[in-house]
Write a protein that holds these residues in place. Structure first.
Motif, PDB file in Angstrom:
ATOM      1  N   SER A 126       0.838  -1.196   0.000  1.00  0.00           N
ATOM      2  CA  SER A 126       0.000   0.000   0.000  1.00  0.00           C
ATOM      3  C   SER A 126       0.871   1.244   0.000  1.00  0.00           C
ATOM      4  O   SER A 126       2.075   1.179   0.227  1.00  0.00           O
ATOM      5  N   ASN A 146      -9.345   1.972  -0.442  1.00  0.00           N
ATOM      6  CA  ASN A 146      -8.944   0.690   0.161  1.00  0.00           C
ATOM      7  C   ASN A 146      -9.646  -0.509  -0.483  1.00  0.00           C
ATOM      8  O   ASN A 146     -10.056  -1.437   0.193  1.00  0.00           O
ATOM      9  N   LEU A 193      -6.012   0.451   5.953  1.00  0.00           N
ATOM     10  CA  LEU A 193      -5.527  -0.278   4.769  1.00  0.00           C
ATOM     11  C   LEU A 193      -5.670  -1.791   4.946  1.00  0.00           C
ATOM     12  O   LEU A 193      -5.540  -2.291   6.066  1.00  0.00           O
ATOM     13  N   TYR A 223      -4.324   2.934  -0.962  1.00  0.00           N
ATOM     14  CA  TYR A 223      -3.482   3.973  -0.372  1.00  0.00           C
ATOM     15  C   TYR A 223      -4.295   4.750   0.648  1.00  0.00           C
ATOM     16  O   TYR A 223      -5.513   4.837   0.557  1.00  0.00           O
ATOM     17  N   GLN A 273      -4.040  -0.094  -6.498  1.00  0.00           N
ATOM     18  CA  GLN A 273      -3.608  -0.592  -5.210  1.00  0.00           C
ATOM     19  C   GLN A 273      -4.062   0.380  -4.118  1.00  0.00           C
ATOM     20  O   GLN A 273      -4.237   1.571  -4.386  1.00  0.00           O
TER      21      GLN A 273
END
Ligand code: SF4
Length: 375
Positions: A2, A268, A47, A257, A255
């Motif tokens: 992350s 997420n 996350l 963050y 992805q």
């Protein structure tokens, strides 16, 4: 893996084209730094994985922070998350902050990448858009960063500034390419409603560059950077081998963050959320344990649109296998069908089960995107 994004919303003065949330109020910096550290604690479980691969201080102007203020934020991050040993750790900076003294003062901080907001090396351009620096300071900023040991330097350049000609743009590119940097982000100037630049155009106080010249400038950018070994890995981003921005790439690969600070956005996988865009509301809410963000869960269509919107901009393009896996074969087939006439007209390339824009496709990318997205 992350990423962490930290928004530092301070600017010493406002550039005429900018519509980012920033304020000119440095006296609030210490209170904001404390609030960001508290936000890290509060959102420790946001996350899906605690493992952090990239950290990015953006703005605004992160280089207005004192080294000890960066250090406090890093301490909170390292106490809460597991940061990979080889994490990419970037900060954005304005050229006039990047003195030899500045680099000495941040030596003990873990930064290994710097993104310098140069925009132009031309003093007239810079004055017109109200930047703080001049062309000499821009060149010196890069040299100071190199002398301080930074081996991963990115600069931002804007093309299509009012009155800019192809010749002047080429000169900017030549200056940039003479600096031996690893990465360039370059965007065409856009006129955002509410900005000073927008107002100037409305009042006919400036002459904007026409669309054909903008396209020509983009083509020149791609050509010159390619000749110097830069890989156009995203419409606006160019990197030497091994120097793609891992942080930005993680956005494009969807992805997760976490975004910290006023107006910062987070993602997420299941949803997005965004912090309130006001330093005073943000710090007050954090200090008083109140809500400081809004959030939404993404619908199936929104997830598809998000994927298409970001991946079409990348050199790798849209992965049809991914679409089939995540959204089903009907979506995949529809995507190919919608692109068919662009494939025939050589605006889109279909190979290895991926749809990617050709250079001529980039010039009409907005039009293509409208046809690909679900409404
Ligand atoms: S320095 Fe950056 S964030 Fe600040 S006003 Fe200028 S463009 Fe916007």
């Amino acid at each position: 893996m992350s990423g962490i994004y930290i928004h530092i919303p301070f600017c010493k003065k406002r550039c005429t084209y900018c519509d980012f949330y920033t304020e000119v109020a440095p006296k609030h910096i210490p209170r904001l730094v404390e609030a960001i550290c508290k936000e890290i604690e509060i959102r420790a479980d946001y996350l899906p994985s605690n493992q952090i691969d990239t950290i990015y201080f953006g703005g605004g102007t992160p280089s207005v922070l004192k080294p000890e203020q960066f250090a406090v934020i890093f301490k909170a991050i390292y106490a809460t998350f597991t940061v990979s040993d080889d994490a990419e750790i970037t900060f954005e900076a304005n050229p006039d902050d990047l003195t030899v003294l500045f680099f000495e003062s941040i030596q003990s901080l873990p930064f290994n990448r710097i993104s310098i907001g140069i925009q132009s090396f031309d003093d007239e351009d810079l004055k017109r858009i109200n930047r703080r620096h001049n062309g000499n300071q821009a060149v010196n900023a890069v040299k100071n960063a190199q002398n301080a040991g930074f081996g991963n330097i990115s600069i931002d350049l804007i093309y299509g500034l009012p009155y800019q000609t192809i010749e002047k743009w080429e000169k900017q590119l030549d200056t940039a390419l003479g600096l031996d940097i690893e990465h360039i982000s370059s965007y065409g100037l856009t006129y955002e409603e509410g900005t000073k630049l927008w107002e100037q155009r409305e009042k006919a106080e400036i002459i904007p560059v026409d669309d054909d010249t903008m396209n020509e400038m983009y083509l020149l950018l791609v050509k010159k950077l390619k000749q110097k070994g830069f890989d156009a890995y995203e419409i606006s981003n160019f990197a030497q081998n091994g120097f793609r921005s891992r942080h930005n790439s993680s956005y494009w690969k969807q992805q997760p963050y976490i975004g910290l600070g006023p107006s910062a956005h987070s993602y997420n996988i299941t949803g997005r959320q965004w912090n309130v865009a006001s330093i005073s509301d943000y710090t007050f809410a954090i200090e008083n344990k109140m809500e400081f963000y809004e959030k939404e869960n993404l619908t199936f269509f929104e997830k598809f649109n998000d994927y298409v919107m970001v991946s079409i901009r990348t050199a790798e393009g849209i992965d049809l296998e991914y679409i089939e896996r995540e959204f089903g074969s009907e979506f995949m087939n529809e995507c190919i069908e919608n692109c068919r006439h662009y494939i025939d007209s050589l605006h889109i390339n279909l190979s290895n089960n991926r749809l990617s824009l050709t250079t001529s496709g980039v010039l009409i990318s907005n039009q293509i995107l409208t046809e690909l997205m679900k409404v």
